[in-house]
Write a protein that holds these residues in place. Sequence first.
Motif, short mmCIF file in Angstrom:
data_model
loop_
_atom_site.label_atom_id
_atom_site.label_comp_id
_atom_site.label_asym_id
_atom_site.label_seq_id
_atom_site.Cartn_x
_atom_site.Cartn_y
_atom_site.Cartn_z
N ILE A 60 21.82 -27.49 14.57
CA ILE A 60 21.40 -27.39 13.45
C ILE A 60 20.21 -27.22 13.29
O ILE A 60 18.81 -26.75 12.51
N VAL A 61 19.08 -28.04 13.69
CA VAL A 61 18.27 -28.40 14.16
C VAL A 61 17.03 -27.14 14.39
O VAL A 61 16.47 -26.28 14.13
N PHE A 62 17.77 -26.69 15.56
CA PHE A 62 17.11 -25.72 16.09
C PHE A 62 17.67 -23.81 14.88
O PHE A 62 16.65 -23.85 14.75
N ALA A 63 18.63 -23.82 14.18
CA ALA A 63 18.36 -23.26 13.43
C ALA A 63 17.84 -23.31 12.46
O ALA A 63 17.10 -21.73 12.01
N LEU A 64 17.00 -24.51 12.01
CA LEU A 64 17.09 -25.16 10.68
C LEU A 64 15.17 -24.19 11.77
O LEU A 64 13.98 -23.07 10.25
N VAL A 65 14.47 -24.90 12.30
CA VAL A 65 13.64 -24.39 13.20
C VAL A 65 13.41 -22.92 12.92
O VAL A 65 12.24 -22.35 13.17
N VAL A 66 14.08 -22.34 13.81
CA VAL A 66 13.56 -21.04 13.75
C VAL A 66 13.77 -19.72 12.01
O VAL A 66 13.13 -18.99 12.82
N THR A 67 14.89 -20.39 11.50
CA THR A 67 14.30 -19.82 10.05
C THR A 67 13.61 -20.54 9.25
O THR A 67 13.30 -20.15 8.05
N MET A 68 12.81 -21.23 9.76
CA MET A 68 12.39 -21.83 8.80
C MET A 68 10.00 -20.93 8.32
O MET A 68 10.50 -21.09 6.60
N PRO A 69 9.90 -20.18 8.54
CA PRO A 69 8.83 -18.87 8.09
C PRO A 69 9.82 -18.52 7.15
O PRO A 69 9.80 -17.93 5.93
N TYR A 70 11.31 -17.60 7.06
CA TYR A 70 12.05 -16.91 6.61
C TYR A 70 12.61 -17.89 5.19
O TYR A 70 12.31 -17.24 3.76
N ILE A 71 13.16 -18.81 5.62
CA ILE A 71 13.04 -20.25 4.53
C ILE A 71 12.12 -19.78 2.91
O ILE A 71 12.25 -20.21 1.86
N GLY A 72 11.02 -20.83 4.02
CA GLY A 72 9.98 -20.35 2.97
C GLY A 72 9.24 -19.27 1.98
O GLY A 72 9.13 -19.80 0.73
N ALA A 73 9.65 -18.22 2.59
CA ALA A 73 9.27 -16.90 2.01
C ALA A 73 10.41 -16.74 1.42
O ALA A 73 10.07 -16.41 0.09
N VAL A 74 11.45 -16.91 1.28
CA VAL A 74 13.10 -16.52 0.76
C VAL A 74 12.81 -17.22 -0.87
O VAL A 74 12.26 -17.58 -1.69
N SER A 75 12.69 -19.46 -0.50
CA SER A 75 12.23 -20.21 -1.54
C SER A 75 10.73 -19.22 -2.05
O SER A 75 11.67 -19.91 -3.44
N LYS A 76 10.41 -19.19 -2.42
CA LYS A 76 9.27 -18.38 -3.34
C LYS A 76 9.07 -17.93 -3.98
O LYS A 76 9.14 -17.69 -5.32
N SER A 77 10.14 -16.46 -3.44
CA SER A 77 10.52 -15.21 -3.96
C SER A 77 11.53 -15.79 -4.50
O SER A 77 11.55 -14.90 -6.04
N ILE A 78 12.55 -16.66 -4.38
CA ILE A 78 13.52 -17.23 -5.52
C ILE A 78 12.64 -17.73 -7.17
O ILE A 78 12.98 -17.75 -7.93
N TRP A 79 12.18 -18.33 -6.46
CA TRP A 79 11.24 -19.43 -7.08
C TRP A 79 10.43 -18.37 -8.34
O TRP A 79 10.89 -18.68 -9.54
N ALA A 80 9.75 -17.53 -7.71
CA ALA A 80 9.07 -16.54 -8.70
C ALA A 80 9.92 -16.24 -9.66
O ALA A 80 9.40 -15.57 -10.52
N HIS A 81 11.49 -15.21 -9.36
CA HIS A 81 11.90 -14.66 -9.93
C HIS A 81 13.00 -15.56 -11.09
O HIS A 81 12.61 -14.98 -11.99
N PHE A 82 12.53 -16.78 -11.29
CA PHE A 82 12.96 -17.80 -12.31
C PHE A 82 11.83 -16.97 -13.87
O PHE A 82 12.62 -17.81 -14.70
N PHE A 83 10.20 -16.82 -13.00
CA PHE A 83 9.46 -16.80 -14.18
C PHE A 83 8.72 -15.39 -14.40
O PHE A 83 8.57 -15.53 -15.17
#
Length: 100
Positions: A60-83
Motif C-alpha cells: 500500500i505504501v509503495f502504491a501511494l508513493v508511486v501515485t503521489m504526483p498523480y494524486i496531487g494533480a487529480v486532487s487539485k483538479s477535483i478541488w478546482a471543479h468545485f469552484f
Amino acid sequence: MNKVKEKCPKCGLKYSIEPAFYTGSMYVSYGVGIAVAVAAYVLTLIFGFNFGPTGILLSIVFALVVTMPYIGAVSKSIWAHFFFKYNPTIAKQVNNDSRS
C-alpha cells in the motif's frame, strides 16, 4: 512539481481565487489516497498474494508513493471543479479565437 498556472493563457481565467486556494485540495487528496490504498489492498487479495500484514502495508505504501504526483494533480483538479464551472459559450469563443 504540481504547479498550477496563475491564469488561463487563452481566456484569462484566474485559477487561484485567493492565496492558498489549493490548500483545500489536501482534503480531496486524503480521499483519493484512501481510494488508492483500498485499491492496492483489493488487488493484493484478487491476485492471491499472501504477503501478511507487513507485506500488505508495504504494498500500500509503495502504491501511494508511486501515485503521489498523480494524486496531487487529480486532487487539485477535483478541488478546482468545485469552484470553476464550465461555460460552453466561453469555450466556443476561445476555440473560435484560437482557430483564427
